[in-house]
Design a protein around this motif. Sequence first.
Motif, mmCIF file in Angstrom:
data_model
loop_
_atom_site.group_PDB
_atom_site.id
_atom_site.type_symbol
_atom_site.label_atom_id
_atom_site.label_comp_id
_atom_site.label_asym_id
_atom_site.label_seq_id
_atom_site.Cartn_x
_atom_site.Cartn_y
_atom_site.Cartn_z
ATOM 1 N N GLU A 110 -4.566 -3.241 -0.509
ATOM 2 C CA GLU A 110 -5.153 -4.414 -1.154
ATOM 3 C C GLU A 110 -4.524 -4.565 -2.538
ATOM 4 O O GLU A 110 -4.496 -3.606 -3.323
ATOM 5 N N LEU A 111 -4.003 -5.762 -2.838
ATOM 6 C CA LEU A 111 -3.353 -6.000 -4.124
ATOM 7 C C LEU A 111 -4.227 -6.881 -5.003
ATOM 8 O O LEU A 111 -4.688 -7.945 -4.559
ATOM 9 N N ILE A 112 -4.448 -6.453 -6.242
ATOM 10 C CA ILE A 112 -5.265 -7.190 -7.207
ATOM 11 C C ILE A 112 -4.404 -7.499 -8.424
ATOM 12 O O ILE A 112 -3.884 -6.573 -9.072
ATOM 13 N N VAL A 169 -4.057 -1.552 -5.008
ATOM 14 C CA VAL A 169 -3.048 -1.625 -6.073
ATOM 15 C C VAL A 169 -3.470 -2.708 -7.062
ATOM 16 O O VAL A 169 -3.617 -3.881 -6.689
ATOM 17 N N VAL A 170 -3.710 -2.318 -8.301
ATOM 18 C CA VAL A 170 -3.983 -3.258 -9.384
ATOM 19 C C VAL A 170 -2.699 -3.372 -10.190
ATOM 20 O O VAL A 170 -2.172 -2.360 -10.667
ATOM 21 N N PHE A 171 -2.168 -4.598 -10.348
ATOM 22 C CA PHE A 171 -0.870 -4.736 -11.016
ATOM 23 C C PHE A 171 -0.929 -5.813 -12.092
ATOM 24 O O PHE A 171 -1.750 -6.729 -12.049
ATOM 25 N N GLY A 172 -0.025 -5.677 -13.054
ATOM 26 C CA GLY A 172 0.094 -6.642 -14.134
ATOM 27 C C GLY A 172 -0.152 -6.002 -15.488
ATOM 28 O O GLY A 172 -0.627 -4.855 -15.583
ATOM 29 N N ALA A 193 -2.164 9.290 -0.832
ATOM 30 C CA ALA A 193 -1.828 7.978 -0.265
ATOM 31 C C ALA A 193 -3.004 7.024 -0.272
ATOM 32 O O ALA A 193 -2.913 5.915 0.260
ATOM 33 N N THR A 194 -4.119 7.434 -0.874
ATOM 34 C CA THR A 194 -5.296 6.561 -0.936
ATOM 35 C C THR A 194 -5.720 6.384 -2.392
ATOM 36 O O THR A 194 -5.090 6.916 -3.313
ATOM 37 N N GLY A 195 -6.794 5.668 -2.613
ATOM 38 C CA GLY A 195 -7.311 5.459 -3.958
ATOM 39 C C GLY A 195 -6.665 4.266 -4.632
ATOM 40 O O GLY A 195 -6.066 3.398 -3.990
ATOM 41 N N THR A 196 -6.786 4.215 -5.956
ATOM 42 C CA THR A 196 -6.325 3.060 -6.730
ATOM 43 C C THR A 196 -5.049 3.403 -7.504
ATOM 44 O O THR A 196 -5.015 4.369 -8.268
#
Length: 566
Positions: free
Chosen positions: A66-68, A122-125, A37-40
Amino acid sequence: MRLDGGDRPYEPNPRYAAIGSSVQTGWSAAVEQVEDATGTLAVDGPWSLDWERVRTDLAAALPGAELIDVRTYLAPWETIRERTDADVLADDPHFARLTTATLADFFGALPEPAAPAGTRTVVFGPGAGLVGHDTLWYVDLPKRYAEAAVAAGTGSTIGLPRGEKPGTRRLFYIDWPVLDRHRDALAPRVDRWFDLQDPARPVSLSGDALRATAAELSGRPFRTRPTFNTTPWGGQWARRELGFNPEGPNTALGYELIAPESGVLVGDGDACLEIPFQLLVALAPERVMGARVHEMFGTSFPIRFDYLDTVAGGSLSVHCHPQSDYMREVFGWPYTQHETYYMMVGGEQNKVYLGLRGDVDVDRFHDDVHHADSEQRPFDIEDHVQTFPAREGQLFLVPAGTPHGSGAGNVVLEVSATPYLYSLRFYDWLRRDARDRPRAVHVDHAFRNLNSGRTGEAVRTDLVQSPRTARSGDGWSDELLGVLPEMFFAVHRFDVDPGATAEDDTDGRFHILNVVDGAGVLVRTASGDIHPLHYAETLVVPAAVGPYTLTALGSEQVRVVKAFVR
């Protein structure tokens, strides 16, 4: 013989069971499957997705994360163009050279998230998978959505500044090849695969199940999900006979199997997702294609089956396709768009345009085409191009550089090399598009690729071949319909009497089947897989299948077209 429409159990949504785990519904269900439940968490996918909706839904499913948005790290537009555009065709309004760029070329410096202990980032796109991560999700949307949005002016292409008009030129030849290569590279390590055709109801499958399902399908016959597009010349056959596009104006182009765009439906009931066919090929290329075909074409599945429906419609444009050197050196494809036309519906009174007349004056042909394009001046294409009766069951061979087109009133099963975006039009009957603009023709490209040697009686002799028996058995025969030295594939046809069973073997290379007459067949493999195939349906028989049989269904003879790499 063709059955009445009510007797044709054509299945528009063939689907197959997931292997290893079931298809899940909703973001929360997917989050519950994440062990750490942690990390990227990297959430990748195509540019055409509604990423703002994805951001909102991820924030709700992962409160406190955190959302990037990786899109904010894209390079400036001019830098993207410098890295992805080619000098060849730079000023062409319709075509671009296939890019060799990678998705990383669209970015400046990528983010380097370092989530504090016990937190989630969370890195999205598109391109999120390029960023260091602990868990990788891929959220997909079939290409047809991107094409429709760009054509309507509501979509975009990667990095295009707000306010600039998107175009299918960049979508087809730059974005799609880049995104396909990126997706295929991620597939062996993706932790979860999503289908977001319904943004309010995402469906997903674990990465292990995705790969297990691909392995299962690579060893048994399966169908891809068919779709139909509309065009100004489109007909009504697929609406009336197969039930497609009931609300649309016509059913012009039927994509039965076109590797870059087709998908395979996986799941059951309402929990079903669409996996790109090309992804299945990339995950198991030798099992699907065969070792020799894989060596020849890499992971580019090289044969397509599609329909051209002009019943109660208009004639196609008269066009040609790029010759091999031109396709490779100008357009960037390693192999060209050789085609064949198999006439499923036609008649003696209907026409197929094919090859030049024996008395053709190419300069006069060029003048007529030029004036039609520049001055909207009509001319008689039959002054330059031959016509043949569109007899049902006839195969017409269309090697690259040969002028051709289907006349009105026909259904053509195109059995062709996979490239499908390079129709170089000589003449389109001065037609106008949906926005009342003249439909594009491509005079320079077309005449640079015209094979002026395909003329006169040689066209009939070489390109309108008669069937010859290759093999036969009790109540069945396998006929070679057409082959040419320059074309890497052959087209055969099974004729199977009622109740009879034909025998075949992939012999280390995939087969594609389509029922062109009769009720259908039951395909049985040596390993025990059974797959029904009905009128107008198309089936992939992977190379790994080996021996298989076709048993005729119904009370009349069944005909099945087969194609394979020679």
